[in-house]
Scaffold this motif. Structure first.
Motif, short mmCIF file in Angstrom:
data_model
loop_
_atom_site.label_atom_id
_atom_site.label_comp_id
_atom_site.label_asym_id
_atom_site.label_seq_id
_atom_site.Cartn_x
_atom_site.Cartn_y
_atom_site.Cartn_z
N ASN A 256 23.69 23.47 84.36
CA ASN A 256 22.33 23.32 84.91
C ASN A 256 21.35 24.32 84.27
OD1 ASN A 256 23.25 21.28 86.66
ND2 ASN A 256 23.81 22.81 88.22
N LYS A 257 21.48 24.48 82.92
CA LYS A 257 20.62 25.35 82.12
C LYS A 257 20.78 26.84 82.44
CE LYS A 257 17.12 21.80 81.31
NZ LYS A 257 15.68 21.45 81.36
N GLU A 258 21.86 27.18 83.10
CA GLU A 258 22.15 28.58 83.41
C GLU A 258 23.47 28.98 82.76
OE1 GLU A 258 23.16 31.44 87.28
OE2 GLU A 258 22.46 29.38 87.56
N GLN A 259 23.50 30.08 82.05
CA GLN A 259 24.72 30.56 81.39
C GLN A 259 25.60 31.34 82.37
OE1 GLN A 259 24.21 32.62 77.68
NE2 GLN A 259 22.89 31.00 76.81
N MET A 260 26.91 31.11 82.25
CA MET A 260 27.88 31.78 83.11
C MET A 260 29.06 32.23 82.27
SD MET A 260 28.10 29.04 86.25
CE MET A 260 26.63 28.43 87.09
N GLN A 261 29.72 33.29 82.73
CA GLN A 261 30.93 33.77 82.05
C GLN A 261 32.14 33.47 82.94
OE1 GLN A 261 30.87 37.75 80.26
NE2 GLN A 261 32.93 38.10 81.06
N LYS A 262 33.17 32.88 82.32
CA LYS A 262 34.39 32.54 83.03
C LYS A 262 35.60 33.09 82.26
CE LYS A 262 32.26 29.93 86.12
NZ LYS A 262 32.24 30.22 87.56
N THR A 263 36.61 33.50 83.01
CA THR A 263 37.84 33.99 82.38
C THR A 263 39.00 33.10 82.82
OG1 THR A 263 37.04 36.27 82.39
CG2 THR A 263 39.41 35.94 82.11
N LEU A 264 39.79 32.62 81.87
CA LEU A 264 40.93 31.78 82.19
C LEU A 264 42.06 32.07 81.21
CD1 LEU A 264 40.39 28.19 80.83
CD2 LEU A 264 38.66 29.94 80.55
N THR A 265 43.28 31.73 81.62
CA THR A 265 44.46 32.02 80.82
C THR A 265 45.22 30.73 80.53
OG1 THR A 265 44.67 34.20 81.86
CG2 THR A 265 46.60 33.34 80.68
N PRO A 266 45.26 30.29 79.26
CA PRO A 266 45.99 29.07 78.91
C PRO A 266 47.48 29.19 79.24
CG PRO A 266 44.55 29.75 77.12
CD PRO A 266 44.60 30.89 78.10
N LYS A 267 48.08 28.09 79.62
CA LYS A 267 49.50 28.05 79.97
C LYS A 267 50.21 26.97 79.14
CE LYS A 267 49.04 31.05 83.33
NZ LYS A 267 49.62 32.42 83.23
N GLN A 268 51.50 27.17 78.97
CA GLN A 268 52.32 26.14 78.33
C GLN A 268 52.48 25.00 79.33
OE1 GLN A 268 53.68 26.41 75.13
NE2 GLN A 268 54.34 24.28 75.28
N MET A 269 51.93 23.86 78.99
CA MET A 269 51.99 22.70 79.88
C MET A 269 52.55 21.53 79.10
SD MET A 269 48.22 23.24 81.63
CE MET A 269 48.38 21.90 82.80
N GLU A 270 53.77 21.12 79.47
CA GLU A 270 54.49 20.05 78.77
C GLU A 270 54.73 20.45 77.32
OE1 GLU A 270 52.19 16.54 79.44
OE2 GLU A 270 52.70 16.44 81.56
N ASP A 271 54.08 19.75 76.37
CA ASP A 271 54.44 19.96 74.97
C ASP A 271 53.53 20.93 74.23
OD1 ASP A 271 52.35 18.22 75.26
OD2 ASP A 271 52.83 17.04 73.46
N LYS A 272 52.46 21.44 74.87
CA LYS A 272 51.58 22.36 74.15
C LYS A 272 50.82 23.24 75.13
CE LYS A 272 47.76 19.03 73.70
NZ LYS A 272 46.87 18.35 72.73
N VAL A 273 50.13 24.21 74.55
CA VAL A 273 49.33 25.14 75.35
C VAL A 273 48.04 24.43 75.78
CG1 VAL A 273 48.15 27.36 75.38
CG2 VAL A 273 50.28 27.10 74.11
N ARG A 274 47.76 24.50 77.10
CA ARG A 274 46.60 23.77 77.61
C ARG A 274 45.90 24.58 78.70
NH1 ARG A 274 48.53 18.42 80.00
NH2 ARG A 274 46.29 18.02 80.08
N VAL A 275 44.65 24.18 78.97
CA VAL A 275 43.92 24.77 80.10
C VAL A 275 43.55 23.71 81.13
CG1 VAL A 275 43.02 26.68 78.74
CG2 VAL A 275 41.69 24.56 78.91
N GLY A 276 43.89 22.43 80.83
CA GLY A 276 43.68 21.37 81.81
C GLY A 276 42.32 20.71 81.77
N ILE A 277 41.81 20.47 80.58
CA ILE A 277 40.49 19.83 80.45
C ILE A 277 40.55 18.72 79.41
CG2 ILE A 277 39.15 21.86 81.12
CD1 ILE A 277 38.72 22.39 78.12
N THR A 278 39.62 17.80 79.53
CA THR A 278 39.34 16.88 78.44
C THR A 278 37.95 17.22 77.91
OG1 THR A 278 38.39 15.21 79.93
CG2 THR A 278 40.75 15.03 79.42
N LEU A 279 37.71 16.90 76.64
CA LEU A 279 36.46 17.32 76.00
C LEU A 279 35.60 16.11 75.66
CD1 LEU A 279 37.82 20.05 73.55
CD2 LEU A 279 36.85 20.37 75.84
#
Length: 418
Positions: A256-279
């Motif tokens: 919504n036109k506002e910048q935010m900072q987020k911290t997340l840690t990728p995990k091994q999910m099934e066959d590759k490293v993922r964070v759980g998003i589609t792009l």
């Protein structure tokens, strides 16, 4: 989308790809003055046909290609020899029809025994009529009638072999060229429809995933990750995620036109490293120059991948399941048709490009092989024996049909086994 709509899209796609390819052959053959006897879509038994001018247009049962039959490439003319009794029909003292059978039903024809005949260069028939030898000139567009079928004769200057190497090469190469032009046009349409990506944006965010836990939401625009600007480069974002397994990542997003900072840690999910998003992407409309450049870049990228596939096929670096015949192509086409208009157009562009490249391979029976024979003729100054060339193409065609049967059987078996 209903199965009927999907089926119609697939049929229209195949019809467009094959028809445009064959039209390329047809158009440049006609420009060179070659008599085109048949313009066919499909192979096998005839379903529908009509004749316009000199050419018969046919739709055949098996939708696995098409062909343009040019005079001089097939033994379509029944040979007439000295001593044979025939009938002729005249108009303005020139032969317009030659009757080779059922002469008892040709009461209006002049009948006699052939002494000499030339239907290619001098265009005449000399025959004995009522005990007298008479020479008749033949119209260049005359017809031979046998077994109830009319076949237009082909004087030498209307045959494929009479044309220059350049004219014949253009008639052959025009088919693949049309596929390349169609692929570029379709890629261009997709560029205009999809627009130009400006920023990577989040699509679906999976529940209980690292991205969900960090508070990311669908629609967030990804500006930076670990102090690296992302822009529209989703590949760069994927690389950063893959390199950060179990390591905290700092994301700068816009919501919504506002910048935010987020911290997340990728995990091994099934066959590759993922964070759980589609792009997905934020997009804008494209300028003409951008659309042309983007379509060209896409053609180059797809061409490179197709050539890599052919290289793997040539050196045996593939499994049978890697190959697909008509059944698999229809199956995949249905998936793209279900995904929407833009994906279907993009898939059609890929198939058109593949068809053009495949036909230029120097394999017997393909356009590329025929161009090789013409190149050899240009170098040595005389053509290769047509009978030997025909045998080579026949063997190549038989091999292609065997491969088609094998991959089709494999496709059906794969569908049955799930």
């Amino acid at each position: 989308m209903s199965n009927v709509q999907i089926g119609i899209q697939i049929i229209l796609m195949f019809f467009l790809l094959v028809t445009l390819h064959e039209w390329g052959h047809f158009y440049f053959a006609k420009r060179a003055g070659i008599l085109v006897r048949e313009f066919a879509i499909g192979f096998g038994p005839k379903l529908f046909s009509y004749k316009k001018g000199e050419t018969t247009y046919t739709l055949r049962l098996l939708p696995i290609g098409g062909y343009v039959r040019m005079a001089g490439e097939d033994p379509e003319i029944v040979q007439v020899s000295a001593g044979q009794t025939i009938g002729i029909r005249l108009k303005n003292d020139r032969i317009t029809h030659l009757y080779l059978d059922q002469l008892d039903q040709r009461s209006q024809s002049i009948q006699g025994e052939v002494e000499a005949i030339d239907l290619e260069r001098e265009l005449f028939v000399r025959m004995i009529v009522d005990g007298e030898s008479v020479r008749f000139p033949v119209e260049p567009h005359a017809y031979m009638v046998a077994r109830g079928k009319e076949t237009q004769i082909a004087p030498w200057d209307r045959q494929f072999g009479s044309k220059t190497v350049a004219q014949r090469a253009m008639s052959i190469a025009a088919g693949p060229v049309m596929n390349f032009l169609l692929a570029f046009l379709l890629f261009l349409i997709v560029m205009v429809m999809n627009g130009m990506p400006t920023n990577v944006k989040l699509g679906k965010v999976e529940a209980d995933s690292p991205a969900y836990t960090a508070g990311l939401k669908e629609g967030d625009i990804v500006l930076e990750v670990n102090h690296t600007a992302i822009g529209s480069d989703s590949g760069k974002l994927s690389e950063l995620i893959q390199a950060s397994k179990d390591q905290p990542m700092m994301w700068i997003i816009e919501r919504n036109k506002e910048q935010m900072q987020k911290t997340l840690t990728p995990k091994q999910m099934e066959d590759k490293v993922r964070v759980g998003i589609t792009l997905t992407y934020d997009k804008r409309s494209v300028a003409v120059g951008e659309a042309i450049s983007g379509a060209w870049d896409q053609m180059v990228f797809v061409t490179q991948n197709i050539l890599v596939g052919f290289k793997q096929l040539l050196f045996g670096q593939f499994k049978m399941d890697d190959l697909g015949g008509p059944v698999r192509i229809v199956e995949v086409s249905g998936q793209f048709a279900s995904a929407g208009l833009a994906p279907m157009i993009s898939w059609s562009a890929l198939l058109s490009l593949y068809l053009g490249i495949f036909n230029l391979l120097p394999f017997p029976a393909l356009d590329g092989s025929r161009l090789v024979f013409l190149a050899v003729e240009a170098v040595r100054g005389r053509p290769i024996d047509p009978n030997r060339e025909s045998i080579v193409h026949f063997i190549g065609f038989a091999m292609l049909m065997l491969l088609m049967i094998a991959v089709t059987y494999n496709d059906i078996l794969r569908l049955i086994q799930g």
